[in-house]
Design an enzyme around this catalytic site. Structure first.
Site, mmCIF file in Angstrom:
data_model
loop_
_atom_site.group_PDB
_atom_site.id
_atom_site.type_symbol
_atom_site.label_atom_id
_atom_site.label_comp_id
_atom_site.label_asym_id
_atom_site.label_seq_id
_atom_site.Cartn_x
_atom_site.Cartn_y
_atom_site.Cartn_z
ATOM 1 N N THR A 83 -84.508 -65.926 -59.816
ATOM 2 C CA THR A 83 -83.594 -66.895 -59.195
ATOM 3 C C THR A 83 -84.352 -67.728 -58.175
ATOM 4 O O THR A 83 -85.239 -67.222 -57.490
ATOM 5 C CB THR A 83 -82.430 -66.160 -58.516
ATOM 6 O OG1 THR A 83 -81.832 -65.277 -59.462
ATOM 7 C CG2 THR A 83 -81.380 -67.123 -57.991
ATOM 8 N N ARG B 68 -73.413 -63.176 -70.597
ATOM 9 C CA ARG B 68 -73.218 -62.655 -69.231
ATOM 10 C C ARG B 68 -73.331 -63.781 -68.196
ATOM 11 O O ARG B 68 -74.231 -64.600 -68.246
ATOM 12 C CB ARG B 68 -74.255 -61.576 -68.956
ATOM 13 C CG ARG B 68 -74.192 -61.001 -67.544
ATOM 14 C CD ARG B 68 -75.228 -61.614 -66.637
ATOM 15 N NE ARG B 68 -75.356 -60.886 -65.382
ATOM 16 C CZ ARG B 68 -76.104 -61.290 -64.355
ATOM 17 N NH1 ARG B 68 -76.799 -62.412 -64.444
ATOM 18 N NH2 ARG B 68 -76.175 -60.600 -63.251
ATOM 19 N N ILE B 69 -72.418 -63.789 -67.268
ATOM 20 C CA ILE B 69 -72.473 -64.752 -66.169
ATOM 21 C C ILE B 69 -72.696 -63.984 -64.881
ATOM 22 O O ILE B 69 -72.029 -62.984 -64.616
ATOM 23 C CB ILE B 69 -71.184 -65.589 -66.118
ATOM 24 C CG1 ILE B 69 -71.166 -66.549 -67.315
ATOM 25 C CG2 ILE B 69 -71.085 -66.362 -64.808
ATOM 26 C CD1 ILE B 69 -69.876 -67.280 -67.513
ATOM 27 N N GLY B 70 -73.647 -64.428 -64.084
ATOM 28 C CA GLY B 70 -73.969 -63.745 -62.838
ATOM 29 C C GLY B 70 -73.390 -64.457 -61.635
ATOM 30 O O GLY B 70 -72.435 -65.235 -61.745
ATOM 31 N N THR C 247 -79.865 -64.293 -53.995
ATOM 32 C CA THR C 247 -80.645 -63.848 -55.140
ATOM 33 C C THR C 247 -80.525 -62.332 -55.223
ATOM 34 O O THR C 247 -80.301 -61.681 -54.206
ATOM 35 C CB THR C 247 -82.124 -64.245 -54.995
ATOM 36 O OG1 THR C 247 -82.873 -63.631 -56.049
ATOM 37 C CG2 THR C 247 -82.717 -63.821 -53.661
ATOM 38 N N GLY C 248 -80.660 -61.797 -56.419
ATOM 39 C CA GLY C 248 -80.591 -60.342 -56.555
ATOM 40 C C GLY C 248 -79.743 -59.930 -57.733
ATOM 41 O O GLY C 248 -79.732 -60.593 -58.771
ATOM 42 N N LYS C 249 -79.017 -58.845 -57.562
ATOM 43 C CA LYS C 249 -78.211 -58.296 -58.638
ATOM 44 C C LYS C 249 -76.831 -58.958 -58.610
ATOM 45 O O LYS C 249 -76.012 -58.696 -57.721
ATOM 46 C CB LYS C 249 -78.098 -56.783 -58.466
ATOM 47 C CG LYS C 249 -77.488 -56.095 -59.638
ATOM 48 C CD LYS C 249 -77.536 -54.606 -59.421
ATOM 49 C CE LYS C 249 -76.433 -53.949 -60.223
ATOM 50 N NZ LYS C 249 -76.165 -52.604 -59.734
ATOM 51 N N GLY C 250 -76.587 -59.815 -59.584
ATOM 52 C CA GLY C 250 -75.416 -60.671 -59.557
ATOM 53 C C GLY C 250 -74.097 -59.938 -59.468
ATOM 54 O O GLY C 250 -73.177 -60.374 -58.767
#
Lengths: 129, 187
Positions: free
Chosen positions: A1, A29-31, A51-54
């Site tokens: 990201t 998949r949508i984050g 940023t990171g794990k959506g």
């Protein structure tokens, strides 16, 4: 990201975030990145890009929460961002944010975050850990 | 008061032993983008113009997970996402599921400025991109050898990975359970 936040000389704020998502994510998949309030947010008070794990960032509405903590608890940007990041599972989030007053913060609970910032008074920083 | 800018190129389990050949190109791009954004702010450009300008540069850098260099889905495809928000008036635009648009962030801005909507995805977003005449490329433009390897490794381990993350920070792609929100599997 990748992401960027800025406040210009007139005090206007903006945030932008872009990503390819997760390696091996399911098709479709949508984050958090395109979900306004989760991965990206800006109003007249501050601008945030995450940023990171959506999935965790969506659950915790990270970007909007930073603004909400400033609005409702009256905390400065750095403190608000640290508080929100501390409430998300460790290893899952990083963010950059600027306020209308020209404050900057770059907070994360992962091992590191590729990041950089600069302000009008000459301060600048480029860092990973 | 004064202008200020901050940018990121992703977070994760970035090892301190990251070799210079992987670290330096990313740091150099961050420095270049920071200088670009700061110069634009110094020249009086709006915050909205600056964040789009900087993110376009980051999207064009294959070392970061966005645009060229985007990671791959389990099908080996690219599905890019982006969003932009203007604090003045709280206008926003977002896109998902792009596979051919070179700079998704600029398409997000076009959605914000040229449609009554906030968010377009997949076929509709791709069609809008063509209507607007933005630059598109074959999907292979976005795929790097490194990301092909990362997908292969992730599939072998049946994992998903966030940016830079090693396996101790990953989770099974299937079967979330009651402990899905705890920290036990994030190291």
């Amino acid at each position: 990201t990748v992401g960027c936040v800025a406040v210009d000389a007139s005090g206007s704020l903006a945030s932008a975030t872009s990503t390819g998502g997760l390696v091996n994510k399911m098709a479709g998949r949508i984050g958090d990145t395109p979900v306004i309030g989760a991965g990206t947010y800006a109003n007249a008070l501050c601008a945030v890009s995450t940023t990171g794990k959506g999935e965790d960032i969506i659950r915790h509405t990270v970007a909007r929460d930073v603004v909400a903590v400033m609005e409702h608890r009256g905390l400065p940007l750095e403190e608000a961002a640290a508080r929100v990041v501390a409430g998300v599972p460790r290893g899952s989030v990083g963010l950059v944010a600027v306020s209308a007053a020209g404050e900057v913060t770059m907070a994360y609970n992962t091992t590191g975050m590729f990041r950089a910032c600069a302000t009008e008074d000459g301060y600048s920083e480029v860092a990973i850990w | 008061m004064g202008w200020a800018i901050a940018l990121h190129g992703g977070a994760g389990d970035i090892p301190r032993t990251l070799p210079p050949e992987r670290r330096e190109p990313r740091l150099a791009t961050l420095r270049r983008c920071l200088d670009l954004g700061a110069a634009a702010l110094r020249a009086g450009r709006s915050a909205l113009d600056v964040v789009e300008l900087v993110v376009r540069e980051l999207e064009d850098c294959p070392h970061f997970n966005a645009g060229k260099g985007s990671v791959l889905t389990s099908d080996g495809t690219v599905e890019m996402e982006a969003s932009v928000m203007d604090g003045a008036g709280m206008r926003c635009g977002a896109v998902s599921g792009l596979s051919t648009v070179v700079n998704p962030i600029s398409l997000a801005r076009l959605i914000m400025e040229k449609t009554p909507h906030i968010y377009l995805a997949f076929d509709g977003a791709e069609a809008f991109a063509r209507d607007q005449g933005v630059e598109v490329r074959d999907q292979n433009h976005f795929i790097t050898e490194e990301n092909i390897d990362r997908l292969r490794n992730a599939k072998e381990a049946n994992r998903v990975q966030i940016d830079y993350t090693q396996y101790n920070y990953t989770q099974p792609i299937c079967a979330p359970n009651d402990n899905d929100d705890d920290n036990s599997r994030t190291g």
